[in-house]
Structures are given as C-alpha cells and as structure tokens.
Design a protein around this motif. Structure first.
Motif, PDB file in Angstrom:
ATOM      1  N   LEU A 435       0.847  -1.198   0.000  1.00 38.84           N
ATOM      2  CA  LEU A 435       0.000   0.000   0.000  1.00 38.84           C
ATOM      3  C   LEU A 435       0.883   1.250   0.000  1.00 38.84           C
ATOM      4  O   LEU A 435       1.685   1.463   0.905  1.00 38.84           O
ATOM      5  N   PHE A 436       0.703   2.094  -1.021  1.00 38.55           N
ATOM      6  CA  PHE A 436       1.552   3.272  -1.194  1.00 38.55           C
ATOM      7  C   PHE A 436       0.793   4.572  -0.928  1.00 38.55           C
ATOM      8  O   PHE A 436       1.373   5.566  -0.497  1.00 38.55           O
ATOM      9  N   GLY A 437      -0.504   4.569  -1.194  1.00 34.26           N
ATOM     10  CA  GLY A 437      -1.295   5.776  -0.978  1.00 34.26           C
ATOM     11  C   GLY A 437      -2.760   5.428  -0.792  1.00 34.26           C
ATOM     12  O   GLY A 437      -3.254   4.450  -1.355  1.00 34.26           O
ATOM     13  N   VAL A 438      -3.462   6.223   0.022  1.00 34.58           N
ATOM     14  CA  VAL A 438      -4.882   5.994   0.268  1.00 34.58           C
ATOM     15  C   VAL A 438      -5.565   7.340   0.485  1.00 34.58           C
ATOM     16  O   VAL A 438      -5.000   8.245   1.111  1.00 34.58           O
ATOM     17  N   GLY A 439      -6.765   7.491  -0.065  1.00 40.23           N
ATOM     18  CA  GLY A 439      -7.531   8.721   0.099  1.00 40.23           C
ATOM     19  C   GLY A 439      -9.019   8.426   0.103  1.00 40.23           C
ATOM     20  O   GLY A 439      -9.466   7.398  -0.407  1.00 40.23           O
ATOM     21  N   HIS A 458      -6.622  12.831  13.845  1.00 43.95           N
ATOM     22  CA  HIS A 458      -5.357  12.306  14.351  1.00 43.95           C
ATOM     23  C   HIS A 458      -4.913  11.134  13.483  1.00 43.95           C
ATOM     24  O   HIS A 458      -5.699  10.224  13.203  1.00 43.95           O
ATOM     25  N   ARG A 459      -3.645  11.157  13.051  1.00 43.78           N
ATOM     26  CA  ARG A 459      -3.069   9.982  12.391  1.00 43.78           C
ATOM     27  C   ARG A 459      -2.732   8.954  13.467  1.00 43.78           C
ATOM     28  O   ARG A 459      -2.203   9.297  14.523  1.00 43.78           O
ATOM     29  N   ASN A 470       8.953  11.544   4.566  1.00 45.45           N
ATOM     30  CA  ASN A 470       8.528  10.729   3.422  1.00 45.45           C
ATOM     31  C   ASN A 470       7.011  10.715   3.240  1.00 45.45           C
ATOM     32  O   ASN A 470       6.490   9.933   2.446  1.00 45.45           O
ATOM     33  N   LEU A 471       6.301  11.578   3.969  1.00 50.13           N
ATOM     34  CA  LEU A 471       4.839  11.545   3.964  1.00 50.13           C
ATOM     35  C   LEU A 471       4.266  12.757   3.248  1.00 50.13           C
ATOM     36  O   LEU A 471       4.657  13.903   3.512  1.00 50.13           O
ATOM     37  N   LEU A 472       3.347  12.508   2.322  1.00 50.50           N
ATOM     38  CA  LEU A 472       2.572  13.553   1.671  1.00 50.50           C
ATOM     39  C   LEU A 472       1.141  13.460   2.184  1.00 50.50           C
ATOM     40  O   LEU A 472       0.564  12.371   2.230  1.00 50.50           O
ATOM     41  N   LEU A 490       3.189   8.232   0.091  1.00 51.17           N
ATOM     42  CA  LEU A 490       4.616   8.281   0.379  1.00 51.17           C
ATOM     43  C   LEU A 490       5.355   8.868  -0.822  1.00 51.17           C
ATOM     44  O   LEU A 490       4.816   8.925  -1.933  1.00 51.17           O
ATOM     45  N   ASN A 491       6.592   9.300  -0.613  1.00 53.26           N
ATOM     46  CA  ASN A 491       7.369   9.858  -1.722  1.00 53.26           C
ATOM     47  C   ASN A 491       8.552   8.981  -2.100  1.00 53.26           C
ATOM     48  O   ASN A 491       9.456   9.416  -2.804  1.00 53.26           O
ATOM     49  N   ASP A 492       8.531   7.736  -1.613  1.00 54.55           N
ATOM     50  CA  ASP A 492       9.612   6.800  -1.910  1.00 54.55           C
ATOM     51  C   ASP A 492       8.985   5.455  -2.262  1.00 54.55           C
ATOM     52  O   ASP A 492       8.341   4.814  -1.426  1.00 54.55           O
ATOM     53  N   LYS A 493       9.166   4.999  -3.523  1.00 54.57           N
ATOM     54  CA  LYS A 493       8.517   3.774  -3.995  1.00 54.57           C
ATOM     55  C   LYS A 493       9.034   2.528  -3.306  1.00 54.57           C
ATOM     56  O   LYS A 493       8.437   1.456  -3.419  1.00 54.57           O
ATOM     57  N   THR A 494      10.149   2.651  -2.594  1.00 49.02           N
ATOM     58  CA  THR A 494      10.649   1.478  -1.872  1.00 49.02           C
ATOM     59  C   THR A 494       9.941   1.297  -0.535  1.00 49.02           C
ATOM     60  O   THR A 494      10.161   0.302   0.152  1.00 49.02           O
ATOM     61  N   MET A 495       9.108   2.261  -0.178  1.00 52.42           N
ATOM     62  CA  MET A 495       8.416   2.216   1.107  1.00 52.42           C
ATOM     63  C   MET A 495       6.938   1.890   0.887  1.00 52.42           C
ATOM     64  O   MET A 495       6.404   2.049  -0.213  1.00 52.42           O
TER      65      MET A 495
END
Length: 751
Positions: A435-439, A458-459, A470-472, A490-495
C-alpha cells in the motif's frame, strides 16, 4: 344513582364523534345464560406412553407406524403447521428421510426452549404417539429436548414443476417444498385483512397446473399485501382432509406468542426490496466472459441456496449487474448472500463458479465464506454496492477488494456530546500488500443539516514507523460543509504503509440542537494504490449514529402525561411498525433515552422499547396505569361548538338490588354527524364503585374477526373505570351498538 361518561375517544374515518346510551335489559344475576363449548371436528388420540430414553427412528419409518404407536425421532424444525391455540403449537420437523407434523403443548415448548425461542434449523429429539389430524400424520410430543447433531441435508427440498407427486401419498409430504413462478387464481383469497383463522389460497403454475397454499393465522403473511403477479412459495407439504397443500413460508423472524408467551418465529414476508449490485470491472484471468454467454447470478439464504437469481447488466458498456429481490426479516437481522458465474460455454470454473470470500465468522479466506447484509427498516428499499470477488485460479484471489471501514467509540450519543470515528484500511483477511497511498471523502451531512461538527483529526497506527519527511498529506474540512477530504501517500517507492490497520481517529461533536434520530457518516470517492501505481479494488463503509433524546415514559403512548385507556389507540394505529429500539429499554416509570423513529409518534407507541409496536406494549400500560408525568395537568373542560357532544354524558340507573344487572349500549354518531367506520374506542366512566361494578364490556360487530387490543381497569385514584377496544388491522364498519356495558349492583340502589 348516575353513571357519568367523562371522556370518549374514537379513531375512525369521520372526525366528529358522539355517543348515546340506551338501556336494553335489567334482571337478576341468575337470569344470565349459560355458555357451553363443544369439541371440534379433529379426532384426538390419548394413550399411556413410556417416556424412557430410546434411540430415534427415521421420520420415514415413524410415518409408517400404526396410530397411537409411541415413536422417537430426531428432526430439524422447518415450519409452522398451523396457527397456535391456547394450549398447543404445531410445527413441522424433517430429517434426511422425510418430514412430519408435531404437536407440542405450550408447557412443553416453555420447558424445552425457555425464553430463547426456536428457529428454523433447531434440531429436536422428541417422543410421542403417532397420531393424525385432518389426514395429516402427526406426532403428539410428550417429551422433547434439543439435539446437538445438525443435519447437513434435508430430504427433500423439492421443487414442484408439475403435478407429479402432488397427492396425499407423496413422498414429500411433511417436507420442505417450493412452488416456483406461480400466480393467484383468485386474488380475493389472499388475506389482505386478518382472517381470524388459516387462509387457503389457490395458485396456478405457468403450465396451468393448480396448487393449494395454506397461510396460517397469527403470522406476518396473514394479513399482508398481495404478492406480485408471479411469485414463488417456500413451505412445507401437508395433507388437509385428503387435499395436498403447501403451508406457506419457512420460519424466520422471532416474535412473542400472544397465547403462550413463548417466543415463536413468524413466516417470511416481503418486507423490503433489496437491489443486489455488483461491479465486475476488477475481475481478471478470464473468469467472467459475457461475450461467451457467461451469466451472473445471486443466491441468498432467505430463499433456498440451490435456487439462484439472474442479474441484469445496467447497460451494454456497463460493468455493473443488478437484481432486485423481496427480502423478509426484522430490522437488524443479518442474512447471507453470494454471487455465482454460470459459464456460457460449459467450461470449468474455480470453486464451481462461486465467489471466494472470507468467512464472516472465522475471517478465513476460502470457498465457503458468504457476504453478509444487515437488514434495515421494513418497507424501505436497500441497495448493496459490491465488487465481485471470484478466483481466477485455484491458488490466487484476484480482485478481492480492499475494505475501508468506519468504526465508532459509541453508536448512541446525546446532543452536545463528543465521540470518535476510526478509519480502518484493509484487514488480516483482505490486506493491502504494498500500500503506497490511500484517500477518501467522508460525509457527515444528513438531510441538509450538518448533524455532526468536526473537531480534530489524528493519524494513528498505520503511520507508526513512517518518517514524516517521506509523507505527503492533504486534509480539507472547509470547502464543502459537512464533508471531509483526506489523502496520504509516500514519496519513496521502496516504502509502503502497513497492509492493514487504523489510519485515522476523527473527533466529532453532536450539534447541540440535533433532533433525535438515526444519522449516517459515509465514505465516498475511496481510492488506494500500490507501489507500482496499480489501484486496489476498494470498498467503502457507512456508520450509523443514533442521536438520543430523553423523556419517554413507558406507557404514556399518546404523550398526554397520564397512563390510561387512551394510550391503547397509538398501539392500534402503529401496530407492527418498526424503528430503533431504546438503548436500555425498561418498563420503569422514569424518563428514558430514546431514538426518534421516522414516524415520530410511533416512537412512544413502542412502550416496551424493543423496536416494534405490538401487543406486548400493553405491558407498560398495565404496569404504569394511572401514573402521571411531572408535567401532567388535568384537562380543562371542553368548550367549543361541539360542546354538547363532548361534554360528559350522564344516565340514571333504575332501582336495583345486590346481584341485579343492567345493560347499556353505546351507539356512535348522530343524524347530523354519522359515524361509519371505527378503528378504536376509549372511554372513562365515573360511578360509585362501592355500589356498582362494570362486569363486562361486549364489543359490537365492528370488532368481529379482528385481533383486538383491550384494556378494562378501574382507576381508584381518580374514581374512573377506563375502557379501551382497538383493532390492529385498521378501521371497520360499525352498525348498531359499538359496545354493550353490563353493570352489576353490589348494594341496594334507589331509583
């Protein structure tokens, strides 16, 4: 001596009412007629029975035994045989070989089931003599207990496509059967009003074959609206005096018996339309190929699992398929369903073409899991929004959706209170690997009212270990009132984020002027991608929040501040209406929290707070009779142009000796204000209770063949006799006397 009628209330077609009294007869108590009862036409068998434990025989074998032979069988409950009497209940049970009718006394039912009631699928072992009623084979149980061995298959669940085996010697007699795609021969036979007994209905199949259906009284189908032009019948085959019948409906919703006080189960009824909607756009691996004639179908357990229903494509280019079915069950009941692919070219499909889902009880992904649906209010349509989940091969689960779910710290709140809503992404059964991004969007806007006020966001756990560099992130709560827009990537595809867990905790406050009711917080525009930018198939969620009010007094159903005969009418008006149950229902005379129903007056008619207006709501009226709320004020005398009609009515008694009786008939309306229909009648009578008693109140013809709610009680504090009669099935024609009142002298009364 005088009797004074202080108040009379009528609920009817005409809104103006008047009452007049006429003396019909007077005499001594010894002149009263004797009432005798005679036995009915059913033959009954009595025998001495040894109830020592014995091994059960098959039901097929039990059916062959001579009359009065003691038998022991083990079977699963499949239906109600007929309406209950004061002393007994009749059900059907089946095993792998056959089915049979069973009679159980109300005492035995209470002994076996206690307060839990019984459901379709409950397995019993029972012992009793083999008897017969109207030609139908029966066991009169004298001993019974719950058995722990379930039945995997009942023989049969037979579908009648023609008249083969449609006779009293049928091997399917006493067993579950289906009449498919039939129509009413005489629509007037359908019990749209209560029949007072079982209703017999003739139906015809498409080929012209005729079948007979019996609808037991005291069930949700008697009375009920007529079914569609074509419909299917699920029931149990029975013998009625040499004629085969299907006793309609499997057992489903739990109700409390008005006769035995034991919880029974009513027949399934079409209470709501459910539109099953499924999106197949995320399927891969050639699992579903409409161009080859593949068909998508749905099955649900409130029909029969071996009967599926074809779904229609919404458009030539659409990936969405729908089917609308009629579903019975009380609000809050959970039912299961599942989708199926029928290949047009006959090819083999993994799992036989059925969906591969996680089991809702164990969470394990496999071939046996089903989807679940929580039923809403009866009569209100429902729609599912599903994403198809079929296995493309035997080892991988392509297209299984990533759930985004909402949970709350509480589901019941008061105006002004604060509560938390948690957003969960994925699950152990449906993880979002990589999972790389969720909205998502979140709507807390209901009926043009911003019902909940956003406080903070709250996160939480899914951000543990994530470096903020590394968080957008994006959060917007101001662009559209009542809506929240949030997205993280995230801004890093390895994460990647964890594959499942709590994403957010959001604080809300209930608007201080929020009316009581049911409100919803919903996700929308849900989206998630993996490290390669590939979107997940995402499902959203809806969270129900009940906003409470306070001040409901159990039994004061008409909200006039006092519990009396006039509180019976709201039960009649809203009979069998459903809504949210009270959070902590009690019959104690104290202000209680409640959730307002869509029909707000029905909220208070649900006196016991169980979520349904029914006959048991008389209990709080009886328990709290005569009690008043702190705000209660005695009514002022009525002064209006109808004062002559609404003022107290007085009539003088003749001279009477102890034991003498006098009767008065209550007639409704006048020549200028005729009354043609009445649903309920209530009155308060004032008289000297030391010298006179109201010995009976006999309702007129307007109550014939009706289920009545009745109250007749003396209010010692006010010196009034409160009397109420109310139908539960609507108004009826009134002719002649509405009610006959019989008084008996307790002391000598001078004229």
């Amino acid at each position: 001596m005088k009797i004074v009628l202080f108040f009379i209330t009528l609920c009817m077609t005409h809104v103006v009412a008047a009452a007049s009294f006429g003396t019909t007869a007077a005499g001594s108590a010894s002149d009263q007629a004797n009432i005798q009862t005679t036995a009915g036409p059913h033959q009954m068998f009595f025998s001495t029975l040894d109830t020592t434990e014995s091994d059960p025989v098959s039901i097929a074998q039990a059916r062959k035994e001579p009359l009065a032979t003691p038998v022991t069988v083990r079977g699963m409950i499949t239906g109600i045989a007929t309406h209950e009497s004061e002393s007994q209940v009749e059900i059907f049970v089946s095993d792998e070989t056959a089915g049979i009718r069973v009679m159980m006394t109300s005492d035995l039912v209470a002994q076996v089931f206690g307060d839990d009631g019984f459901t379709r699928g409950t397995v019993l072992q029972l012992t009793g003599p083999r008897t017969e009623v109207n030609g139908d084979q029966r066991i009169d149980a004298v001993e019974a207990f719950l058995a722990e061995v379930p039945f995997e298959d009942l023989n049969p669940v037979h579908i009648f496509d023609d008249l083969t085996d449609w006779n009293v010697e049928s091997p399917y007699m006493g067993s579950p059967v289906i009449l498919r795609s039939v129509s009413l021969v005489k629509p007037e036979q359908w019990p749209v009003v209560a029949t007072g007994g079982d209703a017999v209905v003739d139906v015809a199949a498409g080929n012209g074959d005729l079948f007979q259906v019996r609808i037991p009284a005291n069930t949700a189908l008697n009375p009920s609206a007529r079914p569609p032009v074509q419909f299917s019948v699920a029931g149990v085959m029975a013998n009625d005096g040499g004629k085969p019948q299907v006793v309609i409906g499997f057992l489903e919703d739990k109700i409390t018996s008005t006769v035995t006080g034991v919880e029974m189960f009513r027949l399934r009824e079409g209470f709501r339309d459910v539109t099953f909607t499924v999106d197949v756009s995320k399927l891969s691996g050639g699992i579903f190929l409409p161009e080859l004639g593949d068909e998508l179908r749905v099955a649900y357990d409130f029909h029969v699992w071996n009967e599926t229903w074809g779904m229609s494509r919404e458009g030539d280019e659409s990936s969405t398929y729908t089917f609308t079915g009629v579903v019975g069950g009380m609000a809050g009941n959970v039912v299961e369903y599942k989708y199926l692919i029928i290949p047009g070219d006959g090819r083999d499909l993994p799992n036989g073409g059925w969906e591969a889902l996680a089991d809702p009880m164990t969470g394990e992904t496999g071939t046996t899991g089903n989807r679940v649906l929580t039923l809403g209010t009866r009569g209100e349509p429902m729609t599912t929004n599903d994403i198809a989940s079929f296995r493309a091969d035997d080892t991988t689960a392509e297209g299984i959706p990533l759930p985004i779910q909402l949970f709350s710290s509480t589901t019941t709140v008061m105006p002004g209170e604060t509560f938390d809503v948690y957003v969960l992404v994925g699950s152990p059964e449906f993880p979002g690997e990589g999972l790389f991004g969720v909205g998502l969007g979140l709507s807390y806007f209901d009926n043009d009212l911003a019902c909940f006020c956003f406080q903070d966001l709250h996160r939480v756990k899914m951000f543990d270990g994530i470096n903020l560099d590394n968080l957008l992130g994006f959060v917007d709560t101001s662009t559209i009132p009542g809506q929240l827009f949030v997205s993280y990537a995230l801004n890093d595809k390895t994460m990647s984020f964890p594959s499942f867990g709590e994403l957010l905790r959001i604080e809300f406050t209930v608007h201080p002027e929020m009316p009581s009711g049911q409100y919803f917080i919903k996700t929308f525009n849900e989206r998630a991608v993996d490290q390669n930018g590939t979107p997940f198939a995402v499902t959203g969620s809806t969270l129900q929040i009940n906003v409470l009010d306070n001040g409901l007094y159990p039994g004061d159903t008409n909200r006039d501040g006092i519990v009396d005969a006039f509180d019976v009418d709201p039960l009649s008006k809203w009979f069998l209406r459903e809504g949210p149950a009270r959070p902590n229902p009690s019959m104690e005379w104290a202000p209680q929290d409640f959730v307002a129903w869509a029909d707000q007056p029905a909220t208070f008619a649900d006196a016991d707070g169980n979520g349904m207006v029914d006959q048991n709501d008389l209990f709080p009226i009886g328990l709290n009779f005569g009690l008043t709320t702190p705000e209660y004020k005695a009514p002022e005398p009525v002064v209006s142009k109808l004062a002559a009609m609404t003022a107290p009515v007085a009539f003088t008694l003749p001279a009477m000796q102890p034991g003498d009786v006098v009767r008065y008939q209550v007639e409704l309306g006048t020549d200028n204000y005729p009354i043609t229909e009445v649903r309920s009648l209530a009155m308060n009578l004032g008289f000297d209770a030391a010298s006179l008693t109201l010995s009976s109140a006999e309702a007129g013809s307007w109550t014939a063949d009706a289920n009545l709610l009745q109250l007749n009680r003396y209010d010692a504090d006010r010196g009034l006799q409160s009397l109420s009669l109310a139908r539960t099935d609507g108004a009826a024609m009134v002719e002649g006397s509405a009610v006959m009142l019989t008084f008996e002298a307790q002391d000598a009364i001078a004229e």
